[in-house]
Design a protein around this motif. Structure first.
Motif, mmCIF file in Angstrom:
data_model
loop_
_atom_site.group_PDB
_atom_site.id
_atom_site.type_symbol
_atom_site.label_atom_id
_atom_site.label_comp_id
_atom_site.label_asym_id
_atom_site.label_seq_id
_atom_site.Cartn_x
_atom_site.Cartn_y
_atom_site.Cartn_z
ATOM 1 N N LEU A 220 -13.887 -6.813 128.964
ATOM 2 C CA LEU A 220 -13.660 -6.900 127.525
ATOM 3 C C LEU A 220 -14.957 -6.574 126.782
ATOM 4 O O LEU A 220 -16.013 -7.124 127.086
ATOM 5 N N ALA A 221 -14.870 -5.700 125.787
ATOM 6 C CA ALA A 221 -16.012 -5.408 124.924
ATOM 7 C C ALA A 221 -16.056 -6.466 123.824
ATOM 8 O O ALA A 221 -15.144 -6.552 123.006
ATOM 9 N N PRO B 77 -17.047 -8.245 112.726
ATOM 10 C CA PRO B 77 -16.089 -8.190 113.829
ATOM 11 C C PRO B 77 -14.957 -9.182 113.602
ATOM 12 O O PRO B 77 -15.124 -10.194 112.913
ATOM 13 N N GLY C 125 -4.746 -5.526 118.965
ATOM 14 C CA GLY C 125 -5.539 -4.359 118.569
ATOM 15 C C GLY C 125 -6.938 -4.702 118.112
ATOM 16 O O GLY C 125 -7.496 -4.026 117.237
ATOM 17 N N LEU C 126 -7.538 -5.724 118.708
ATOM 18 C CA LEU C 126 -8.861 -6.171 118.276
ATOM 19 C C LEU C 126 -9.949 -5.353 118.979
ATOM 20 O O LEU C 126 -9.919 -5.186 120.199
ATOM 21 N N GLU C 127 -10.908 -4.873 118.212
ATOM 22 C CA GLU C 127 -12.030 -4.119 118.757
ATOM 23 C C GLU C 127 -13.304 -4.951 118.668
ATOM 24 O O GLU C 127 -13.673 -5.419 117.605
ATOM 25 N N ARG C 128 -13.940 -5.156 119.802
ATOM 26 C CA ARG C 128 -15.176 -5.917 119.903
ATOM 27 C C ARG C 128 -15.095 -7.238 119.139
ATOM 28 O O ARG C 128 -15.904 -7.505 118.226
ATOM 29 N N PRO C 129 -14.137 -8.098 119.495
ATOM 30 C CA PRO C 129 -14.017 -9.365 118.780
ATOM 31 C C PRO C 129 -15.111 -10.353 119.177
ATOM 32 O O PRO C 129 -15.796 -10.195 120.196
ATOM 33 N N VAL D 43 -5.871 -9.639 123.377
ATOM 34 C CA VAL D 43 -6.789 -8.785 122.610
ATOM 35 C C VAL D 43 -6.190 -7.398 122.420
ATOM 36 O O VAL D 43 -6.220 -6.824 121.323
ATOM 37 N N ALA D 44 -5.596 -6.852 123.494
ATOM 38 C CA ALA D 44 -4.993 -5.517 123.394
ATOM 39 C C ALA D 44 -3.783 -5.537 122.481
ATOM 40 O O ALA D 44 -3.596 -4.620 121.663
#
Length: 255
Positions: free
Chosen positions: A121-122, A27, A96-100, A92-93
């Motif tokens: 937030l995931a 991640p 473009g971070l996914e599940r940081p 975060v958006a």
């Protein structure tokens, strides 16, 4: 050179350290600085985290810090919640971070815990170093001592190398934490709602907090592990960098 991103009309400085040996399932890590910190004050530590973990690492300076835009309004006792619940999800958006993995130091650790326990937030995980979950007497004594040092040393000049307006950064930190209406600040009620693993790191010689801070995280968060460092103060990544890096790499590998 650092990049700039627009977050709710404020320009914040950000940086990215790609891993030289990326893991396909690793991640991203987003680093959150402490109350007098900035992107630049992490120095080479984000790159070392990237190398040790196999993760891409990102960091930013919150509004008012580093080379980001100045504070837009006087700080309130809710500032950590505002950063965690409003600005951090926007960062975060924007990145473009996914599940940081959120990786926070001191105030940044508190922001990470608030975000994990009170937003949608995931997150893959949370790492906190010297976090605050409540106000302690030792914290206030440490800030009072820092204020005396600020007034009679070259600290203002040294901090000015890292912030557009170092006096404003210091005053916001000092005045908020020492304000009477901040004495009851407490985020322990949010900890049981944290749905991701947590690694909490604390130095035994921390001048701004006791081991009770991370012990309370372990008692309340569903999946928390602790690293207690002897001979370490409030900045574990400076005092015990190798131990911190090993712990972070091992933690991320389990996610």
């Amino acid at each position: 050179m650092n990049d700039m991103i627009d977050i709710r009309g404020a320009m914040l400085e950000v940086a990215h350290w790609p891993s030289d040996a990326p893991r396909g399932d690793a991640p991203p890590i987003l680093m959150l600085h402490e109350g007098l910190g900035s992107l630049g004050l992490w120095r080479d530590f984000p790159q070392r985290v990237a190398e040790a973990s196999g993760c891409d690492v990102y960091a930013y300076s919150r509004i008012g810090y580093g080379r980001s835009d100045p504070f837009r309004a006087p700080r309130t006792p809710a500032y950590l919640h505002e950063q965690a619940q409003v600005d951090l999800p926007a960062v975060v958006a924007a990145l473009g971070l996914e599940r940081p993995v959120l990786f926070g130091h001191s105030d940044g650790g508190s922001i990470a815990l608030i975000a994990a326990g009170s937003t949608d937030l995931a997150l893959a995980g949370v790492v906190v170093m010297a976090p605050h979950v409540r106000v302690e007497a030792v914290t206030l004594r440490g800030i009072e001592a820092a204020a005396r040092q600020w007034a009679c040393s070259d600290w203002p000049q040294r901090l000015a190398r890292h912030h557009r307006d170092a006096p404003a950064v210091f005053a916001a930190w000092r005045d908020t934490w020492l304000a009477p209406d901040f004495r009851d600040w407490n985020i322990e009620h949010l900890l049981p709602a944290i749905a991701c693993p947590v690694l909490a790191i604390q130095g035994e010689d921390d001048e701004y907090g006791t081991m009770a801070q991370i012990d309370r995280i372990a008692a309340a968060a569903p999946e928390a592990r602790l690293l207690k460092l002897p001979g370490c103060g409030h900045v574990p990544h400076r005092d015990c960098p190798d131990q911190v890096l090993d712990a972070v790499a091992g933690f991320v590998a389990t996610l």
